[in-house]
Enzyme design. Sequence first.
Site, short mmCIF file in Angstrom:
data_model
loop_
_atom_site.label_atom_id
_atom_site.label_comp_id
_atom_site.label_asym_id
_atom_site.label_seq_id
_atom_site.Cartn_x
_atom_site.Cartn_y
_atom_site.Cartn_z
N PHE A 1 -10.10 0.30 -0.89
CA PHE A 1 -9.27 0.36 0.32
C PHE A 1 -10.01 -0.12 1.57
O PHE A 1 -9.55 0.10 2.68
CB PHE A 1 -8.76 1.79 0.54
CG PHE A 1 -7.89 2.30 -0.57
CD1 PHE A 1 -6.55 1.97 -0.64
CD2 PHE A 1 -8.42 3.09 -1.59
CE1 PHE A 1 -5.74 2.42 -1.67
CE2 PHE A 1 -7.62 3.55 -2.63
CZ PHE A 1 -6.27 3.21 -2.68
N GLU B 1 -11.78 -5.41 5.76
CA GLU B 1 -12.76 -6.44 6.15
C GLU B 1 -13.09 -6.26 7.62
O GLU B 1 -12.22 -5.92 8.42
CB GLU B 1 -12.19 -7.84 5.92
CG GLU B 1 -12.34 -8.28 4.50
CD GLU B 1 -11.84 -9.69 4.25
OE1 GLU B 1 -11.91 -10.54 5.15
OE2 GLU B 1 -11.36 -9.93 3.12
N LYS C 1 -2.37 1.39 -4.74
CA LYS C 1 -2.95 0.32 -3.92
C LYS C 1 -1.86 -0.60 -3.36
O LYS C 1 -1.84 -0.92 -2.16
CB LYS C 1 -3.96 -0.49 -4.76
CG LYS C 1 -4.55 -1.67 -4.07
CD LYS C 1 -5.41 -1.30 -2.87
CE LYS C 1 -5.73 -2.53 -2.04
NZ LYS C 1 -6.46 -2.24 -0.83
N CYS D 1 -5.27 -9.75 1.67
CA CYS D 1 -4.62 -8.73 0.82
C CYS D 1 -3.12 -8.57 1.07
O CYS D 1 -2.34 -8.67 0.13
CB CYS D 1 -5.31 -7.38 1.01
SG CYS D 1 -7.00 -7.38 0.38
#
Length: 461
Positions: free
Chosen positions: A180, A183, A235, A291
């Site tokens: 999780f 960046e 997720k 993502c």
Amino acid sequence: MTIFSMGSEGDGKNSPRRDTPLSGPLGGKKICVVGAGFVGTVAAAGFAKFGHEVICVEKDPARVAELSRGKVPFFERDLEELLKSSLAGGRLTFTSNLEKAVDGSKAVFLTVGTPSANGGRADISALKDIISVLSKCLSPGQIVVIKSTVPVGTAGSLKIILEQNGSGTRGVEIINNPEFLREGNAVFDFFNPHRIVIGGDSHDAIETVAHIYRMGMTRHVPIITTNNETAEMIKYASNVYLATKVGFVNELARLCDGVGVNAVEVARVMGMDPRIGQEFLNPGPGWGGSCLPKDLMEFLGLADSLGISLVIPRAVHDANQKQFDHVAQKVKDLLGTLEKKRIGVLGLTFKADTSDLRDSPSIPILKILMEKGAEIMAFDPAAGDDLAAVLPGINRVNTPYESADGSDCILILTEWSEFQLLDWKRMGDNMRTRNIVDTRNILAPELVKKYGFDYSSMGQI
Ligand SMILES: NC(=O)c1ccc[n+]([C@@H]2O[C@H](COP(=O)([O-])OP(=O)(O)OC[C@H]3O[C@@H](n4cnc5c(N)ncnc54)[C@H](O)[C@@H]3O)[C@@H](O)[C@H]2O)c1
């Protein structure tokens, strides 16, 4: 599903990270991490900092050489320091040899990419290739841990490959441990997770993975143990929800712009409600990055494959495409036309503090502007060298002031804090006409208006 809180081993209180190798359920064995990208490099260096012996496998030999010298081939805050410290500790090595690396490893963490393919479905071929190799060299008792974001059912399908191809791989467990991290904050997030999710059907394998983390945690962290499919879905559901939240606040900003209300203030007060929360409530140019776009597409693709119609995620996707048009329209509204206009762009990466351009909102927005005849002079302090490939036709300049040279408008697309510290008088003096579209609401409107700029924000009156 079981939830328990986890600090260090033993009394459950905080403990420092290790300077001596560990024993315990790993039985002195090492951890293997496959893939040295954003997730894998952080995990490998982080596990080594916990005190584990780690070997990281990367298929790109140039990357292996760089990382072995303590150089991170992309920008991620604090990662180079962590890498150097873990290398100096003597418990982290890099290699391209997968077979050798897994020999003697208790757990093999897979962190390779799962990009969009086939109309948006996640491409798990890199994982399948690795599992085919692993099926020839793993033995009972070893654990494969999928850290990559993978479609529901992936652990099950990889297990079938493992068992069909391999001799003696029946005792190999497959665990899902989704990542999780954000960046730009990846190192901090690795050491300070909000939760650790471990999905699988072997109690011993789950306990071993929990132990790997437990050794490094300096505070209590909820550990959620569940089955593989639930871990996989957690997720995707998290990322689709985050995209929904951003999509909502972007549309709120458009409505607020229309009625002369400050959307930033509205969002801040909304976020004070714990049922809503402050995070991801900043209007911007649209969500993007490595993502959210691909994970939303996989979520929708899964629903389609089951004949289930999901209205909200589809609308979130479509609204985001409109947001890119909306940003381009804001520039046009200031300039009257985009034909032959020069736009100085500040920021290209999908967020600050990363070099990552993957699915950055800057890409579709700048494509629209260029299609309509604008010339782009772009500055970004960290954007990767892949810029020319993803945005052919833009001019990259070396300083923000060069982006202003002869420009008709400054367009801020990434919230790099250094843009707030620019000499905006000097920027204006370099420009043909003084216009700013600040899609991140990072400038003080009074300041730039003082220097004669026409200033347009995202719902910030
Ligand atoms: N980047 C993020 O912020 C983030 C956050 C959470 C989850 N994830 C998920 O984690 C996974 C990895 O993401 P990433 O951003 O680190 O990807 P990345 O592309 O940065 O890194 C993947 C690395 O794996 C290497 N690789 C590919 N195939 C290999 C093989 N067969 N053997 C060895 N190395 C191989 C590539 O060369 C690359 O260095 C994805 O599933 C992603 O969705 C990413």
